[in-house]
Design a protein around this motif. Structure first.
Motif, PDB file in Angstrom:
ATOM      1  N   ASP A   1      -7.894  -2.987  -3.316  1.00 15.66           N
ATOM      2  CA  ASP A   1      -8.451  -4.074  -2.482  1.00 15.66           C
ATOM      3  C   ASP A   1      -9.103  -5.190  -3.303  1.00 15.66           C
ATOM      4  O   ASP A   1      -9.774  -6.051  -2.745  1.00 15.66           O
ATOM      5  N   SER A   2      -8.883  -5.200  -4.631  1.00 23.02           N
ATOM      6  CA  SER A   2      -9.583  -6.194  -5.452  1.00 23.02           C
ATOM      7  C   SER A   2      -9.146  -7.627  -5.132  1.00 23.02           C
ATOM      8  O   SER A   2      -9.913  -8.571  -5.315  1.00 23.02           O
TER       9      SER A   2
ATOM     10  N   PHE B   1       0.852  -1.192   0.000  1.00 24.52           N
ATOM     11  CA  PHE B   1       0.000   0.000   0.000  1.00 24.52           C
ATOM     12  C   PHE B   1       0.886   1.240   0.000  1.00 24.52           C
ATOM     13  O   PHE B   1       1.938   1.258   0.653  1.00 24.52           O
ATOM     14  N   ARG B   2       0.447   2.250  -0.758  1.00 27.53           N
ATOM     15  CA  ARG B   2       1.101   3.560  -0.651  1.00 27.53           C
ATOM     16  C   ARG B   2       0.072   4.540  -0.107  1.00 27.53           C
ATOM     17  O   ARG B   2      -1.134   4.259  -0.085  1.00 27.53           O
TER      18      ARG B   2
ATOM     19  N   GLU C   1      -1.773  -7.243   7.836  1.00 24.63           N
ATOM     20  CA  GLU C   1      -2.247  -5.910   8.250  1.00 24.63           C
ATOM     21  C   GLU C   1      -3.042  -5.241   7.139  1.00 24.63           C
ATOM     22  O   GLU C   1      -4.079  -4.623   7.391  1.00 24.63           O
ATOM     23  N   GLN C   2      -2.570  -5.395   5.897  1.00 23.83           N
ATOM     24  CA  GLN C   2      -3.293  -4.787   4.774  1.00 23.83           C
ATOM     25  C   GLN C   2      -4.650  -5.457   4.570  1.00 23.83           C
ATOM     26  O   GLN C   2      -5.648  -4.793   4.308  1.00 23.83           O
TER      27      GLN C   2
ATOM     28  N   THR D   1       6.550  -8.630   4.318  1.00 24.99           N
ATOM     29  CA  THR D   1       6.481  -9.734   5.280  1.00 24.99           C
ATOM     30  C   THR D   1       5.035 -10.251   5.346  1.00 24.99           C
ATOM     31  O   THR D   1       4.101  -9.569   4.916  1.00 24.99           O
ATOM     32  N   VAL D   2       4.882 -11.449   5.914  1.00 25.31           N
ATOM     33  CA  VAL D   2       3.536 -12.002   6.093  1.00 25.31           C
ATOM     34  C   VAL D   2       2.705 -11.073   6.964  1.00 25.31           C
ATOM     35  O   VAL D   2       1.525 -10.811   6.690  1.00 25.31           O
ATOM     36  N   ASN D   3       3.324 -10.511   8.006  1.00 28.04           N
ATOM     37  CA  ASN D   3       2.582  -9.609   8.893  1.00 28.04           C
ATOM     38  C   ASN D   3       2.077  -8.369   8.164  1.00 28.04           C
ATOM     39  O   ASN D   3       0.945  -7.939   8.369  1.00 28.04           O
TER      40      ASN D   3
END
Lengths: 223, 223
Positions: A163-164, A156-157, A215-216, A209-211
């Motif tokens: 979000d598709s 994300f920027r 989060e996204q 990372t997976v985290n």
């Protein structure tokens, strides 16, 4: 002459196939695609122990492969492959040329564009398949048969938060399927602040990372 | 000792990886899984040119691989792998053993069961990945990213005409996904008529054609 598009598999240089290695050995120029994924070999460490026989100004040298093949490997970044592919084709008109790809060339990284353009120029192309990150899913104990559409999750920027991919994961789940999520890699991204000051500077590589991916996904879910 | 579960890739013996070949070379026994798919090498033809050094009564010999590895390959049919896997484990307790699989061992043919059982017996397992038929989808020009759940289409029998795979194809289409359809293979199927007369006879191998698969899909659609 032939443009060999060769998958290197998932680990290190020993994951190349015999067919791939034989092709590399007969090639005059060897390019290594170096922006859609990362070769599991530490180049800098190895260069010290296996100095290359010749040097190209356009790229660094992957010496563990050099040791295997006795030829020189040119690291091909996005510019080289997308806008500068003509230099690859130019070589392939007169000599056999290898274009190496981590994983499989047509599975997890589809270099169809390169192949189509080569065909249009009348250059013969041979693809050497190998294991890809999609196959590695099986190593987790999950059946690749049961995966739905793969999604890519981009960083994300500030102003760009797509979000598709979330809907695709939802659709897969609805049909009882897993989803393979490919996490973003940013290699050789230009530093726009430095560019404004007239300098060409690249940001350090970033690997999601997976985290960060989770989060996204949570951010999208909370919308 | 180690049980190496090694993918052979899609074509012939040159598609083995260096890592795989090195593992095979250090193994005392080499099994080739011979019922979920077919090695792209004509065994009979090759045996004539490369007679094996030793012979096992339990299986035929894959001599092109023999020529590469200088060891003997035992063809392992379904019985050998599923009910007779103990003989593989027995060897692996004292020696390094290779279990070869056409394609990738965990991708298009998931031999997880063999690996789990070996782990339970305290036998170390190493998997050597390779290209699989699922990766080959990319060679058709279709993006593997866009495939949904894979389905297997079995040969219809008089009394057994399952149709659950049709719904899966429909669900994939609803989400804009392709479907990889794996067509049935019948190798070493017992001839029940002969068995009734007290003889063990196997029917000739059968491989479902694309047309047969489409006929079955149309039959389901017309229901």
């Amino acid at each position: 002459m032939v443009l060999y598009v060769i998958g290197l598999g998932l680990g290190d240089e020993q994951d190349v196939t015999l067919r791939g290695l034989n092709a590399i050995k007969q090639c005059k120029k060897v390019f290594l695609e170096n922006y859609t994924s990362v070769l599991g070999v530490e180049l800098e460490k190895l260069v010290r122990f296996h100095p290359p026989r010749r040097c190209f100004s356009s790229g660094r040298v992957c010496s563990k492969l050099v040791a295997l093949t006795l030829c020189l490997v040119i690291l091909a970044d996005r510019d080289c492959v997308e806008t500068g592919a003509d230099q690859i084709f130019e070589h392939a008109k007169d000599d056999d040329v290898a274009f190496l790809v981590v994983g499989d060339p047509l599975c997890a990284t589809t270099h169809s564009d390169l192949i189509i353009r080569a065909n249009e120029l009348g250059i013969k192309v041979e693809v050497v398949h190998n294991a890809s990150v999609m196959g590695a899913a099986g190593a987790c104990g999950l059946q690749l048969y049961s995966f739905g559409q793969t999604v890519s999750i981009p960083f994300f920027r500030e102003e760009w938060r797509p979000d598709s991919f979330y809907e695709k994961i939802q659709y897969n789940r609805g049909g009882g399927m897993h989803t393979l999520c490919l996490l973003d890699i940013k290699v050789k991204e230009p530093d726009f602040e430095a560019m404004c000051r007239g300098r060409t500077v690249f940001l350090p590589p970033r690997f999601m990372t997976v985290n960060q991916a989770i989060e996204q996904l949570i951010e999208i879910e909370e919308k």
